[in-house]
Design an enzyme around this catalytic site. Sequence first.
Site, PDB file in Angstrom:
ATOM      1  N   LEU A   1      58.302  40.746 -19.208  1.00  0.00           N
ATOM      2  CA  LEU A   1      59.165  40.897 -18.042  1.00  0.00           C
ATOM      3  C   LEU A   1      59.129  42.333 -17.558  1.00  0.00           C
ATOM      4  O   LEU A   1      59.160  43.266 -18.371  1.00  0.00           O
ATOM      5  CB  LEU A   1      60.602  40.504 -18.395  1.00  0.00           C
ATOM      6  CG  LEU A   1      60.812  39.069 -18.889  1.00  0.00           C
ATOM      7  CD1 LEU A   1      62.221  38.900 -19.453  1.00  0.00           C
ATOM      8  CD2 LEU A   1      60.560  38.076 -17.766  1.00  0.00           C
TER       9      LEU A   1
ATOM     10  N   GLY B   1      50.657  24.354 -16.731  1.00  0.00           N
ATOM     11  CA  GLY B   1      51.639  25.269 -17.306  1.00  0.00           C
ATOM     12  C   GLY B   1      52.969  25.187 -16.599  1.00  0.00           C
ATOM     13  O   GLY B   1      53.068  25.457 -15.401  1.00  0.00           O
ATOM     14  N   ALA B   2      54.007  24.789 -17.358  1.00  0.00           N
ATOM     15  CA  ALA B   2      55.352  24.656 -16.791  1.00  0.00           C
ATOM     16  C   ALA B   2      56.237  25.820 -17.189  1.00  0.00           C
ATOM     17  O   ALA B   2      57.410  25.661 -17.506  1.00  0.00           O
ATOM     18  CB  ALA B   2      55.979  23.331 -17.215  1.00  0.00           C
TER      19      ALA B   2
ATOM     20  N   GLU C   1      51.837  19.920 -18.353  1.00  0.00           N
ATOM     21  CA  GLU C   1      52.331  20.757 -19.447  1.00  0.00           C
ATOM     22  C   GLU C   1      52.020  20.097 -20.788  1.00  0.00           C
ATOM     23  O   GLU C   1      52.311  18.919 -20.990  1.00  0.00           O
ATOM     24  CB  GLU C   1      53.843  20.982 -19.305  1.00  0.00           C
ATOM     25  CG  GLU C   1      54.523  21.637 -20.493  1.00  0.00           C
ATOM     26  CD  GLU C   1      53.923  22.980 -20.859  1.00  0.00           C
ATOM     27  OE1 GLU C   1      53.605  23.161 -22.044  1.00  0.00           O
ATOM     28  OE2 GLU C   1      53.772  23.842 -19.957  1.00  0.00           O
TER      29      GLU C   1
ATOM     30  N   GLU D   1      45.869  55.376 -13.328  1.00  0.00           N
ATOM     31  CA  GLU D   1      45.944  54.005 -12.811  1.00  0.00           C
ATOM     32  C   GLU D   1      44.624  53.665 -12.131  1.00  0.00           C
ATOM     33  O   GLU D   1      44.139  54.419 -11.290  1.00  0.00           O
ATOM     34  CB  GLU D   1      47.092  53.868 -11.815  1.00  0.00           C
ATOM     35  CG  GLU D   1      47.136  52.584 -11.018  1.00  0.00           C
ATOM     36  CD  GLU D   1      47.139  51.324 -11.871  1.00  0.00           C
ATOM     37  OE1 GLU D   1      46.300  50.444 -11.626  1.00  0.00           O
ATOM     38  OE2 GLU D   1      47.969  51.234 -12.795  1.00  0.00           O
TER      39      GLU D   1
ATOM     40  N   ILE E   1      55.920  31.112 -13.968  1.00  0.00           N
ATOM     41  CA  ILE E   1      54.927  31.344 -12.911  1.00  0.00           C
ATOM     42  C   ILE E   1      54.491  30.023 -12.283  1.00  0.00           C
ATOM     43  O   ILE E   1      54.434  29.884 -11.055  1.00  0.00           O
ATOM     44  CB  ILE E   1      53.716  32.110 -13.468  1.00  0.00           C
ATOM     45  CG1 ILE E   1      54.128  33.525 -13.898  1.00  0.00           C
ATOM     46  CG2 ILE E   1      52.592  32.179 -12.436  1.00  0.00           C
ATOM     47  CD1 ILE E   1      53.048  34.290 -14.636  1.00  0.00           C
ATOM     48  N   GLY E   2      54.207  29.031 -13.121  1.00  0.00           N
ATOM     49  CA  GLY E   2      53.783  27.737 -12.600  1.00  0.00           C
ATOM     50  C   GLY E   2      54.849  27.067 -11.759  1.00  0.00           C
ATOM     51  O   GLY E   2      54.566  26.510 -10.689  1.00  0.00           O
TER      52      GLY E   2
ATOM     53  N   HIS F   1      87.979  35.661  -5.130  1.00  0.00           N
ATOM     54  CA  HIS F   1      87.950  34.281  -4.633  1.00  0.00           C
ATOM     55  C   HIS F   1      87.775  34.289  -3.125  1.00  0.00           C
ATOM     56  O   HIS F   1      88.415  35.076  -2.433  1.00  0.00           O
ATOM     57  CB  HIS F   1      89.254  33.576  -4.984  1.00  0.00           C
ATOM     58  CG  HIS F   1      89.348  32.192  -4.407  1.00  0.00           C
ATOM     59  ND1 HIS F   1      88.666  31.127  -4.933  1.00  0.00           N
ATOM     60  CD2 HIS F   1      90.037  31.728  -3.328  1.00  0.00           C
ATOM     61  CE1 HIS F   1      88.942  30.052  -4.219  1.00  0.00           C
ATOM     62  NE2 HIS F   1      89.763  30.386  -3.236  1.00  0.00           N
TER      63      HIS F   1
ATOM     64  N   GLY G   1      41.268  54.351 -17.198  1.00  0.00           N
ATOM     65  CA  GLY G   1      41.537  55.248 -18.318  1.00  0.00           C
ATOM     66  C   GLY G   1      41.047  54.679 -19.633  1.00  0.00           C
ATOM     67  O   GLY G   1      41.149  53.476 -19.894  1.00  0.00           O
TER      68      GLY G   1
END
Length: 468
Positions: free
Chosen positions: A322, A184-185, A207, A36, A188-189, A447, A118
């Site tokens: 994701l 951007g919609a 967008e 890493e 993240i936006g 409930h 790496g």
Amino acid sequence: MGDNNHFDLIVIGAGPGGYVAAIRAAQLGMNVACVEKDDSLGGTCLNVGCIPSKALLDSSELYQQATTHFSHHGIKASGVELDLKAMMARKDGVVTSLTRGVAGLFKKNKIQHVVGMGRVSGVGSVEVTGDDGSKRTVTASKILVATGSAPIELKSIPFDGKHIVSSTEALTFTQVPKKLLVIGAGAIGLELGSVWSRLGSEVVVIEFLDRILPLMDREMTTALQRSLVKQGITFRLNTGAQGATIEGGRVKLSWKSGETTKVEEADKLLVAIGRRPYTQSLGLREIGVAMDGRGFITVNSHFETNVSGIYAIGDVIGGAMLAHKAEEEGSACAELLAGKAGHVNYLAVPNVVYTFPELASVGLTEEEAKTKHGEIRVGKFPFTANGRARAMDATEGMVKIIGDAQTDRLLGMHILGARASDLIAEGAVAIEFASSCEDIARSVHAHPTLPEAIKEAALAVDKRAIHF
């Protein structure tokens, strides 16, 4: 341990996919190294993605409640002030605790963390370059690439890290911008736009397409957009960003919509048009690893590339970008390497947008279900008819369940509302077990709870909802 530079498996990248793969492989008896480039483990997700953004979303939601909603609950609050520095410090503390947690898991599972950049220098060999320029070569019979992704930069609107920023910088503003433009919609936006809107920014989302969140169910995204507009966010759909300049410490963005062109000023411009696979400079092309034109690595059903012994998972192989998808692939790949039956059911991977209300989905959208299955049945239930939602004063949204008209098999579940991110887990489990809609309808739900809306939507598939 033997040779300190030779392992059974080398994982390149310590994000959710990489660190989970490393841990699972170690559990299965492999000697594992994880390369890493950053000292801090956890990748984009833990450091500059999922975790810090959710910390700010939760903090900003509490601030908004304190300033606008408490009185409705009979709570008088005066003198409420924003301490952005403290809010950011809490966010950073959450990140630090979780990255340290991953480091602890590495130690527990005897995984060697090799710090540095790496590069696959040959089949079975990885050259690691440290910050000081020092080089170390580690070898293994198997190499797993899990290097994730990075924000896409618009050629006409390059990042400057101060005025024109990616999601990384938008998580660390030192003051609330008076006006924030978001290109951007997507998730993240919308999420970062929500954070700064709640804290006082005038937020405008631009967008290119005619809708927000194009991969999610259109009916649900339309409802979410209406909600965000009521919260004060402005949307310019069917609008293309043309270019931007910095003048007097402000951004001037030129955009075009149809025949209309305009220059709009703001304090900050967030470009959130998606992410690209982080596959450059890894030495993969040099050893013949197949990739598409966008840099995504081609793998087979066992996550192996065309080069024997080289594997890849997560954002670098495409599909939904994701963290939890990468985690599942990491576990599955490690199990396959150990001779076990690793598998990922992509239909059962949930997707969540952490605005308020939250939008969560799993399975097929209504449009996809019609295309793939022909005749379908849809059941809906609004949170306005749910007792717990009324008690919480969180009645916005609904549950939508899609079933096959012939077999009643659950094809998709979509939830717009409070805690949808938690509620969608029921849909993911149901799809994993090939549930019918009736199975959900017959399951007892406590409930008063929000999940009762899921049961009612399942009943509605058969036109027999009780409370609506």
